[in-house]
Design an enzyme around this catalytic site. Structure first.
Site, PDB file in Angstrom:
ATOM      1  N   LYS A  29       0.683  -1.168  -0.148  1.00 52.79           N
ATOM      2  CA  LYS A  29      -0.182  -0.091   0.322  1.00 52.79           C
ATOM      3  C   LYS A  29       1.023   1.266  -0.011  1.00 52.79           C
ATOM      4  O   LYS A  29       0.512   2.236  -0.823  1.00 52.79           O
ATOM      5  CB  LYS A  29      -1.024  -0.074   1.346  1.00 52.79           C
ATOM      6  CG  LYS A  29      -1.894  -1.041   1.136  1.00 52.79           C
ATOM      7  CD  LYS A  29      -2.808  -1.183   2.407  1.00 52.79           C
ATOM      8  CE  LYS A  29      -3.824  -2.286   2.147  1.00 52.79           C
ATOM      9  NZ  LYS A  29      -4.511  -2.803   3.443  1.00 52.79           N
TER      10      LYS A  29
ATOM     11  N   GLN B  35      -4.378  -1.215   9.629  1.00 50.43           N
ATOM     12  CA  GLN B  35      -4.589  -2.589   8.913  1.00 50.43           C
ATOM     13  C   GLN B  35      -5.217  -3.456  10.072  1.00 50.43           C
ATOM     14  O   GLN B  35      -5.040  -3.637  11.090  1.00 50.43           O
ATOM     15  CB  GLN B  35      -3.138  -3.003   8.599  1.00 50.43           C
ATOM     16  CG  GLN B  35      -3.150  -4.271   8.049  1.00 50.43           C
ATOM     17  CD  GLN B  35      -3.564  -4.456   6.613  1.00 50.43           C
ATOM     18  OE1 GLN B  35      -3.935  -3.191   5.960  1.00 50.43           O
ATOM     19  NE2 GLN B  35      -4.012  -5.383   6.210  1.00 50.43           N
TER      20      GLN B  35
ATOM     21  N   ASP C  39     -10.726   3.063   3.981  1.00 48.01           N
ATOM     22  CA  ASP C  39     -11.074   1.551   3.861  1.00 48.01           C
ATOM     23  C   ASP C  39     -12.793   1.492   3.780  1.00 48.01           C
ATOM     24  O   ASP C  39     -13.071   0.260   3.380  1.00 48.01           O
ATOM     25  CB  ASP C  39     -10.911   1.100   5.029  1.00 48.01           C
ATOM     26  CG  ASP C  39      -9.584  -0.014   4.998  1.00 48.01           C
ATOM     27  OD1 ASP C  39      -9.686  -0.485   3.826  1.00 48.01           O
ATOM     28  OD2 ASP C  39      -8.762  -0.012   6.021  1.00 48.01           O
TER      29      ASP C  39
HETATM   30  N1  GUN Z   1      -6.909  -6.809   6.221  1.00 45.65           N
HETATM   31  C1  GUN Z   1      -7.281  -7.230   5.235  1.00 45.65           C
HETATM   32  N2  GUN Z   1      -7.663  -6.441   4.016  1.00 45.65           N
HETATM   33  C2  GUN Z   1      -7.867  -5.468   4.579  1.00 45.65           C
HETATM   34  C3  GUN Z   1      -8.207  -4.178   4.226  1.00 45.65           C
HETATM   35  O1  GUN Z   1      -8.648  -4.229   3.119  1.00 45.65           O
HETATM   36  N3  GUN Z   1      -8.242  -3.141   4.949  1.00 45.65           N
HETATM   37  C4  GUN Z   1      -7.672  -3.095   6.244  1.00 45.65           C
HETATM   38  N4  GUN Z   1      -7.464  -2.072   6.971  1.00 45.65           N
HETATM   39  N5  GUN Z   1      -7.351  -4.502   6.634  1.00 45.65           N
HETATM   40  C5  GUN Z   1      -7.228  -5.438   6.007  1.00 45.65           C
END
Ligand code: GUN
Length: 283
Positions: free
Chosen positions: A53, A97, A120
């Site tokens: 990311k 995350q 998100d």
């Molecule tokens: N853990 C797995 N996929 C995601 C996501 O798209 N966003 C976040 N914040 N955590 C995750």
């Protein structure tokens, strides 16, 4: 293989080029779009996702900060970090995350993120907005799946879409987005007695369970569009999705591969949401 391949890498490149242009235009106006990514603990999968990311931000002209904390971080400390980022004018998107260590209430953390920075799309305000058809941030993975359908000219209107999985991150928002696009939507899950009965009627199938071979060729109507959100490892340790790709690709009209399908699109839509947040903040 007879199905058309929906290439998530190619579509991502195209959308990321647009993101980079918008980021450059905003930066020229004095606002560099900024994303903050917080990771707590040492989940190896999270570490990979978070690195990808941050790199995607750097590659496309977005400012990003990564904050990594030990698993011993308290919930109060994490909430304080989120609150500080909520009022940081250089940050337009905040991503914590998941999963978080068990002593931290993930719901509480997500609800502390300002909905204006909830890139998100996990905040209840974002989920509620999606439910009632108001403008807000769409969760990145289902948003990316909708873009993949659009990229092959598949309009969900009047089609029967079957979503396998009911998570807050993918299944439920996916169903809402398909519904908003005028599909007839069925949500199947672990307590659905005869999954194949439903999938055989589907024009569009989205598999988001996290288990290999949930969808096999005998469960798919010829010509259906199949989107595979799964990220699993097979017996040889190779990345694979929820769909038996080799079999289903002989029946489906179009299919996403794993890797190179939905995966890159999730990060791409995170960039899109962050640009969107920065543009709104810049007015
Ligand atoms: N853990 C797995 N996929 C995601 C996501 O798209 N966003 C976040 N914040 N955590 C995750």
């Amino acid at each position: 293989m007879t199905a058309r391949l929906i290439d998530g890498n190619a579509l991502s490149r195209q959308i990321r080029a647009e993101v980079a242009e918008r980021a450059a235009a905003l930066t020229a106006r004095g606002t560099t779009p900024g994303l903050a990514v917080i990771v707590v603990g040492d989940n190896p999968a999270s570490a990979v996702y978070v690195r990808n990311k941050v790199k995607a931000c750097q590659d496309n002209g977005l400012h990003s900060v990564m904050e990594a904390y030990p698993a011993t971080m308290s919930e109060a400390e994490l909430l304080a970090r989120v609150e500080a980022l909520n009022v940081d004018p250089t940050i337009h998107g905040i991503l914590v995350q998941l999963p978080l260590p068990p002593h931290i209430d993930a719901h509480k953390v997500i609800e502390t993120i300002s909905p204006l920075k909830d890139v998100d799309g996990f905040h209840v305000a974002s989920a509620g907005a999606l439910m009632v058809g108001q403008e807000a941030f769409r969760p990145c993975t289902p948003y990316g799946c909708m873009k993949m359908l659009e990229s092959i000219g598949c309009d969900p209107r009047g089609k029967h879409a079957v979503v396998i999985g009911r998570s807050n991150i993918v299944g439920k928002p996916m169903a809402m987005l398909l519904l908003a696009a005028n599909a007839t939507v069925t949500i199947c899950h672990s307590a659905t007695p005869d999954l194949a009965h439903h999938t055989r009627q589907a024009d569009i199938i989205v598999a988001a369970v996290g288990r290999r071979n949930v969808l096999t060729a005998d469960m798919v109507k010829p010509g259906a569009v199949v989107i595979d959100v799964g990220m699993n490892r097979n017996d040889e340790g190779k990345l694979c999705g929820d769909v038996d790709f080799a079999g289903v690709a002989e029946v489906a009209g179009a299919i996403t591969p794993v890797p190179g399908g939905v995966g890159p699109m999730t990060i791409t839509m995170l960039l899109v949401n962050t640009i969107e947040a920065a543009e709104r903040a810049a007015g």
